[in-house]
Write a protein that holds these residues in place. Sequence first.
Motif, PDB file in Angstrom:
ATOM      1  N   VAL A  82       0.845  -1.184   0.000  1.00 26.19           N
ATOM      2  CA  VAL A  82       0.000   0.000   0.000  1.00 26.19           C
ATOM      3  C   VAL A  82       0.888   1.244   0.000  1.00 26.19           C
ATOM      4  CG1 VAL A  82      -1.924   1.139   1.159  1.00 26.19           C
ATOM      5  CG2 VAL A  82      -1.719  -1.308   1.274  1.00 26.19           C
ATOM      6  N   ARG A  83       1.875   1.242  -0.860  1.00 28.28           N
ATOM      7  CA  ARG A  83       2.764   2.399  -0.990  1.00 28.28           C
ATOM      8  C   ARG A  83       2.064   3.507  -1.753  1.00 28.28           C
ATOM      9  NH1 ARG A  83       8.185   0.682  -3.581  1.00 28.28           N
ATOM     10  NH2 ARG A  83       6.795  -0.806  -4.480  1.00 28.28           N
ATOM     11  N   PRO A  84       2.267   4.754  -1.357  1.00 28.26           N
ATOM     12  CA  PRO A  84       1.655   5.845  -2.125  1.00 28.26           C
ATOM     13  C   PRO A  84       2.369   6.012  -3.459  1.00 28.26           C
ATOM     14  CG  PRO A  84       3.047   6.734  -0.398  1.00 28.26           C
ATOM     15  CD  PRO A  84       3.018   5.245  -0.214  1.00 28.26           C
ATOM     16  N   SER A  85       1.599   6.216  -4.493  1.00 29.42           N
ATOM     17  CA  SER A  85       2.162   6.497  -5.809  1.00 29.42           C
ATOM     18  C   SER A  85       1.215   7.447  -6.515  1.00 29.42           C
ATOM     19  CB  SER A  85       2.352   5.204  -6.608  1.00 29.42           C
ATOM     20  OG  SER A  85       1.113   4.585  -6.809  1.00 29.42           O
ATOM     21  N   ALA A  86       1.738   8.124  -7.499  1.00 32.45           N
ATOM     22  CA  ALA A  86       0.927   9.102  -8.225  1.00 32.45           C
ATOM     23  C   ALA A  86      -0.102   8.373  -9.065  1.00 32.45           C
ATOM     24  CB  ALA A  86       1.821   9.951  -9.113  1.00 32.45           C
ATOM     25  N   PRO A  87      -1.370   8.756  -8.959  1.00 28.03           N
ATOM     26  CA  PRO A  87      -2.386   8.082  -9.780  1.00 28.03           C
ATOM     27  C   PRO A  87      -2.210   8.409 -11.252  1.00 28.03           C
ATOM     28  CG  PRO A  87      -3.378   9.854  -8.483  1.00 28.03           C
ATOM     29  CD  PRO A  87      -1.935   9.755  -8.077  1.00 28.03           C
ATOM     30  N   THR A  88      -2.387   7.392 -12.065  1.00 28.52           N
ATOM     31  CA  THR A  88      -2.277   7.581 -13.505  1.00 28.52           C
ATOM     32  C   THR A  88      -3.669   7.757 -14.077  1.00 28.52           C
ATOM     33  OG1 THR A  88      -2.417   5.228 -13.916  1.00 28.52           O
ATOM     34  CG2 THR A  88      -0.210   6.145 -13.605  1.00 28.52           C
ATOM     35  N   SER A  89      -3.750   8.064 -15.354  1.00 31.93           N
ATOM     36  CA  SER A  89      -5.053   8.247 -15.983  1.00 31.93           C
ATOM     37  C   SER A  89      -5.794   6.916 -16.126  1.00 31.93           C
ATOM     38  CB  SER A  89      -4.885   8.896 -17.357  1.00 31.93           C
ATOM     39  OG  SER A  89      -4.114   8.043 -18.183  1.00 31.93           O
ATOM     40  N   ASN A  90      -5.040   5.793 -16.041  1.00 31.93           N
ATOM     41  CA  ASN A  90      -5.653   4.485 -16.215  1.00 31.93           C
ATOM     42  C   ASN A  90      -6.191   3.908 -14.918  1.00 31.93           C
ATOM     43  OD1 ASN A  90      -4.707   4.846 -18.733  1.00 31.93           O
ATOM     44  ND2 ASN A  90      -3.153   3.245 -18.652  1.00 31.93           N
ATOM     45  N   LEU A 108      -4.862   3.999  -1.649  1.00 31.30           N
ATOM     46  CA  LEU A 108      -4.635   2.731  -2.326  1.00 31.30           C
ATOM     47  C   LEU A 108      -4.972   2.917  -3.799  1.00 31.30           C
ATOM     48  CD1 LEU A 108      -4.097  -0.327  -2.161  1.00 31.30           C
ATOM     49  CD2 LEU A 108      -6.520  -0.631  -1.741  1.00 31.30           C
ATOM     50  N   ILE A 109      -4.047   2.566  -4.678  1.00 26.76           N
ATOM     51  CA  ILE A 109      -4.257   2.704  -6.113  1.00 26.76           C
ATOM     52  C   ILE A 109      -4.835   1.394  -6.635  1.00 26.76           C
ATOM     53  CG2 ILE A 109      -3.160   3.208  -8.321  1.00 26.76           C
ATOM     54  CD1 ILE A 109      -3.079   5.508  -6.294  1.00 26.76           C
ATOM     55  N   VAL A 110      -6.031   1.471  -7.221  1.00 28.33           N
ATOM     56  CA  VAL A 110      -6.692   0.288  -7.765  1.00 28.33           C
ATOM     57  C   VAL A 110      -6.575   0.339  -9.283  1.00 28.33           C
ATOM     58  CG1 VAL A 110      -8.859  -0.952  -7.936  1.00 28.33           C
ATOM     59  CG2 VAL A 110      -8.282   0.244  -5.834  1.00 28.33           C
ATOM     60  N   HIS A 111      -6.129  -0.765  -9.846  1.00 29.61           N
ATOM     61  CA  HIS A 111      -5.921  -0.844 -11.293  1.00 29.61           C
ATOM     62  C   HIS A 111      -7.233  -1.137 -12.006  1.00 29.61           C
ATOM     63  CE1 HIS A 111      -4.051  -1.624 -15.111  1.00 29.61           C
ATOM     64  NE2 HIS A 111      -4.569  -2.834 -15.134  1.00 29.61           N
ATOM     65  N   ASP A 112      -7.477  -0.457 -13.119  1.00 27.51           N
ATOM     66  CA  ASP A 112      -8.662  -0.696 -13.933  1.00 27.51           C
ATOM     67  C   ASP A 112      -8.397  -1.928 -14.793  1.00 27.51           C
ATOM     68  OD1 ASP A 112     -10.997  -0.545 -15.312  1.00 27.51           O
ATOM     69  OD2 ASP A 112     -10.433   1.209 -16.515  1.00 27.51           O
ATOM     70  N   PRO A 113      -9.214  -2.991 -14.702  1.00 31.09           N
ATOM     71  CA  PRO A 113      -8.940  -4.219 -15.446  1.00 31.09           C
ATOM     72  C   PRO A 113      -9.066  -4.067 -16.959  1.00 31.09           C
ATOM     73  CG  PRO A 113     -10.899  -4.470 -14.059  1.00 31.09           C
ATOM     74  CD  PRO A 113     -10.350  -3.114 -13.812  1.00 31.09           C
ATOM     75  N   LYS A 114      -9.724  -3.015 -17.432  1.00 29.09           N
ATOM     76  CA  LYS A 114      -9.843  -2.826 -18.879  1.00 29.09           C
ATOM     77  C   LYS A 114      -8.558  -2.289 -19.489  1.00 29.09           C
ATOM     78  CE  LYS A 114     -14.203  -1.178 -17.823  1.00 29.09           C
ATOM     79  NZ  LYS A 114     -15.023  -0.020 -17.804  1.00 29.09           N
ATOM     80  N   CYS A 115      -7.702  -1.696 -18.680  1.00 27.45           N
ATOM     81  CA  CYS A 115      -6.434  -1.121 -19.165  1.00 27.45           C
ATOM     82  C   CYS A 115      -5.327  -2.171 -19.070  1.00 27.45           C
ATOM     83  CB  CYS A 115      -6.060   0.088 -18.329  1.00 27.45           C
ATOM     84  SG  CYS A 115      -7.279   1.396 -18.429  1.00 27.45           S
ATOM     85  N   PRO A 116      -4.265  -1.990 -19.862  1.00 20.31           N
ATOM     86  CA  PRO A 116      -3.146  -2.939 -19.756  1.00 20.31           C
ATOM     87  C   PRO A 116      -2.483  -2.847 -18.378  1.00 20.31           C
ATOM     88  CG  PRO A 116      -2.627  -1.150 -21.285  1.00 20.31           C
ATOM     89  CD  PRO A 116      -4.038  -0.977 -20.885  1.00 20.31           C
ATOM     90  N   THR A 117      -1.885  -3.951 -17.972  1.00 20.45           N
ATOM     91  CA  THR A 117      -1.225  -4.009 -16.677  1.00 20.45           C
ATOM     92  C   THR A 117      -0.013  -3.085 -16.671  1.00 20.45           C
ATOM     93  OG1 THR A 117      -1.888  -6.305 -16.503  1.00 20.45           O
ATOM     94  CG2 THR A 117      -0.153  -5.570 -15.020  1.00 20.45           C
ATOM     95  N   PRO A 118       0.175  -2.286 -15.602  1.00 22.91           N
ATOM     96  CA  PRO A 118       1.338  -1.413 -15.532  1.00 22.91           C
ATOM     97  C   PRO A 118       2.616  -2.244 -15.480  1.00 22.91           C
ATOM     98  CG  PRO A 118      -0.217  -0.926 -13.759  1.00 22.91           C
ATOM     99  CD  PRO A 118      -0.712  -2.111 -14.473  1.00 22.91           C
ATOM    100  N   PHE A 119       3.657  -1.714 -16.094  1.00 25.30           N
ATOM    101  CA  PHE A 119       4.933  -2.422 -16.153  1.00 25.30           C
ATOM    102  C   PHE A 119       5.970  -1.612 -15.402  1.00 25.30           C
ATOM    103  CE2 PHE A 119       8.982  -3.397 -18.277  1.00 25.30           C
ATOM    104  CZ  PHE A 119       9.011  -4.765 -18.054  1.00 25.30           C
TER     105      PHE A 119
END
Length: 124
Positions: A82-90, A108-119
């Motif tokens: 649960v590290r803080p990170s800058a939210p992206t547009s995805n 907590l940054i939650v990833h949108d499943p419709k977008c590609p996985t962050p690398f």
Amino acid sequence: MLNVGGGELVLLILAALIILGPSRLPHYAAKLAQGVRTLRDLADGAKAQIKTEMGPAFEDVDWRQLDPRQYDPRRIVREALVRPSAPTSNSSTVTRPDDDVASFVGPLIVHDPKCPTPFDVEAT
């Protein structure tokens, strides 16, 4: 440390009596007692040396905080995930006020499943 209960201790004493015999047992018992005393003296000497090297700061140390039994791997993993990170547009930002780690560390940054996985280039 060794998790030796009463029954196991009696069994070890009986095995020592059988293996060593009554003639050599007092000699080895005295050596064991001498070894325990030596270890205790070494520990006391190390503690005294640390006290002299640290000076008055030795009394200010909270030794219970440094106790390895206080180590909670679940808390450490939660804080790492649960590290803080800058939210992206995805991704969208979700805060969980009931989670003490999220309120301490940040959102907590939650990833949108419709977008590609962050690398993460640094992770590979």
